[in-house]
Design an enzyme around this catalytic site. Structure first.
Site, PDB file in Angstrom:
ATOM      1  N   CYS A 104     -20.464  -8.319 -22.753  1.00  0.00           N
ATOM      2  CA  CYS A 104     -20.131  -9.050 -21.581  1.00  0.00           C
ATOM      3  C   CYS A 104     -20.991 -10.610 -21.769  1.00  0.00           C
ATOM      4  O   CYS A 104     -22.229 -10.327 -21.397  1.00  0.00           O
ATOM      5  CB  CYS A 104     -20.343  -8.652 -20.252  1.00  0.00           C
ATOM      6  SG  CYS A 104     -19.746  -9.667 -18.744  1.00  0.00           S
ATOM      7  N   CYS A 107     -22.295 -12.035 -17.955  1.00  0.00           N
ATOM      8  CA  CYS A 107     -23.088 -11.253 -17.184  1.00  0.00           C
ATOM      9  C   CYS A 107     -23.328  -9.882 -17.436  1.00  0.00           C
ATOM     10  O   CYS A 107     -23.984  -9.544 -18.606  1.00  0.00           O
ATOM     11  CB  CYS A 107     -22.522 -11.131 -15.750  1.00  0.00           C
ATOM     12  SG  CYS A 107     -20.817 -10.928 -15.646  1.00  0.00           S
ATOM     13  N   SER A 108     -22.821  -8.581 -17.047  1.00  0.00           N
ATOM     14  CA  SER A 108     -23.076  -7.543 -17.645  1.00  0.00           C
ATOM     15  C   SER A 108     -21.819  -6.536 -17.087  1.00  0.00           C
ATOM     16  O   SER A 108     -21.970  -5.319 -17.070  1.00  0.00           O
ATOM     17  CB  SER A 108     -24.336  -6.852 -17.121  1.00  0.00           C
ATOM     18  OG  SER A 108     -24.282  -7.066 -15.566  1.00  0.00           O
ATOM     19  N   CYS A 109     -20.723  -7.077 -17.380  1.00  0.00           N
ATOM     20  CA  CYS A 109     -19.375  -6.220 -16.843  1.00  0.00           C
ATOM     21  C   CYS A 109     -19.110  -4.822 -17.716  1.00  0.00           C
ATOM     22  O   CYS A 109     -19.769  -5.003 -19.066  1.00  0.00           O
ATOM     23  CB  CYS A 109     -18.051  -7.080 -17.045  1.00  0.00           C
ATOM     24  SG  CYS A 109     -18.027  -8.394 -15.945  1.00  0.00           S
TER      25      CYS A 109
END
Lengths: 196, 93
Positions: A104, A107-109
């Protein structure tokens, strides 16, 4: 404005609003933690590994998993519905010609329900910025050397979908039980930074 | 509302850098790619982040050749993009 917000003015504003809501009795201090716990409840890489093992032993399940991830994982009692709305799950199968890897960049999906909380490196600036540009070099640093003939596809999980990689079944695993096979699957394999 | 694009369509992403939140990554701006599949219908993140009403609209998996994004690389990158970020790529590449 698609950068990292961890220390941005927006993050400071959110913390400020959170404090005000608690101060005025509109938000229970534990409520946010409870929501986060609910989202992560039951999430562990063992879930993803169980799906992979089933797909290895059951070709019809494999087809259903690749065609409609959400419907197929329900067969094993899993769901992508932990968040505010159900997230679409796309599963990509590795083969000799193509290797998939997930990131991602914004962000950090991450598919928490199937993999648990994401590892630190997944959220690092280095991984997020480099794997889209030079995946072969990044995978090599993870210890995964792919043949030059294997194409790499990077999936940027920066919107509504979540992704799971279906690794190739290792050779010499004929006759192993589904449970034994699941034990071979690693979190990195499910993200695409390891072969299995 | 009917979807503006279908699998196989050649598209080009927006170039502008908005001042507000967006889910069109910087590296994928002004790039040519191909729609792989429709990934459902969702309100536009750019509008929701600003507290605006937003109707669901199509989101697509769009495949780009790395060389078209970065000028180098033999891999592909698939990015999930709202149709608002896309326009038809009619011009020759």
């Amino acid at each position: 404005m698609s950068g990292n917000h961890a220390s941005s003015p927006v993050a400071a504003q959110v913390r400020h609003v959170e404090a005000l809501l608690e101060e005025r009795g509109l938000l229970d201090p534990h409520e946010i933690d409870e929501r986060i716990d609910a989202l992560a409840a039951g999430g562990t890489p063992a879930n993803g590994a169980a799906l992979v093992a089933r797909a290895w032993v059951d070709p019809a399940f494999r087809e259903r998993l690749l065609a409609d991830g959400n419907a197929a994982i329900a067969e094993l009692g899993f769901s992508m519905g932990g968040a505010l709305q159900e997230q679409k799950l796309t599963v990509m199968a590795n083969d000799a010609d193509e290797h998939h890897v997930v990131v991602c960049t914004l962000c950090s999906c991450y598919p928490i329900a199937l993999l648990g909380p994401s590892p630190g490196w997944y959220k690092s600036e280095a991984y997020r910025s480099r794997v889209v540009r030079e995946p072969r070099a990044v995978l090599r640093e993870f210890g995964l050397e792919l043949p030059a003939s294997t194409r790499i596809t990077v999936w940027d999980a920066s919107a509504e979908s979540r992704y799971l990689v279906l690794p190739r079944r290792p050779e010499d695993t004929e006759g192993r039980s589904e449970e034994e096979l699941a034990g071979l699957v690693t979190r990195k394999g499910l993200i695409g930074t390891a072969a299995v | 509302m009917t979807d503006r694009f279908a699998p196989g369509d050649r598209v080009r992403t927006r170039i502008a850098d908005p001042t507000h939140h967006t889910r069109l990554p910087r590296y994928a701006r002004g790039a040519r790619g191909e729609v792989v599949s429709t990934a459902g219908h969702h309100p536009l993140a750019d509008e929701r982040a600003r507290g605006l009403a937003s109707d669901p609209r199509a989101v697509y998996h769009v495949r780009f050749a790395a060389s078209d994004l970065f000028g180098a690389g033999d891999h592909a990158v698939v990015v999930e993009l709202w149709e608002d970020y896309l326009e038809p790529d009619g011009s020759p590449s």
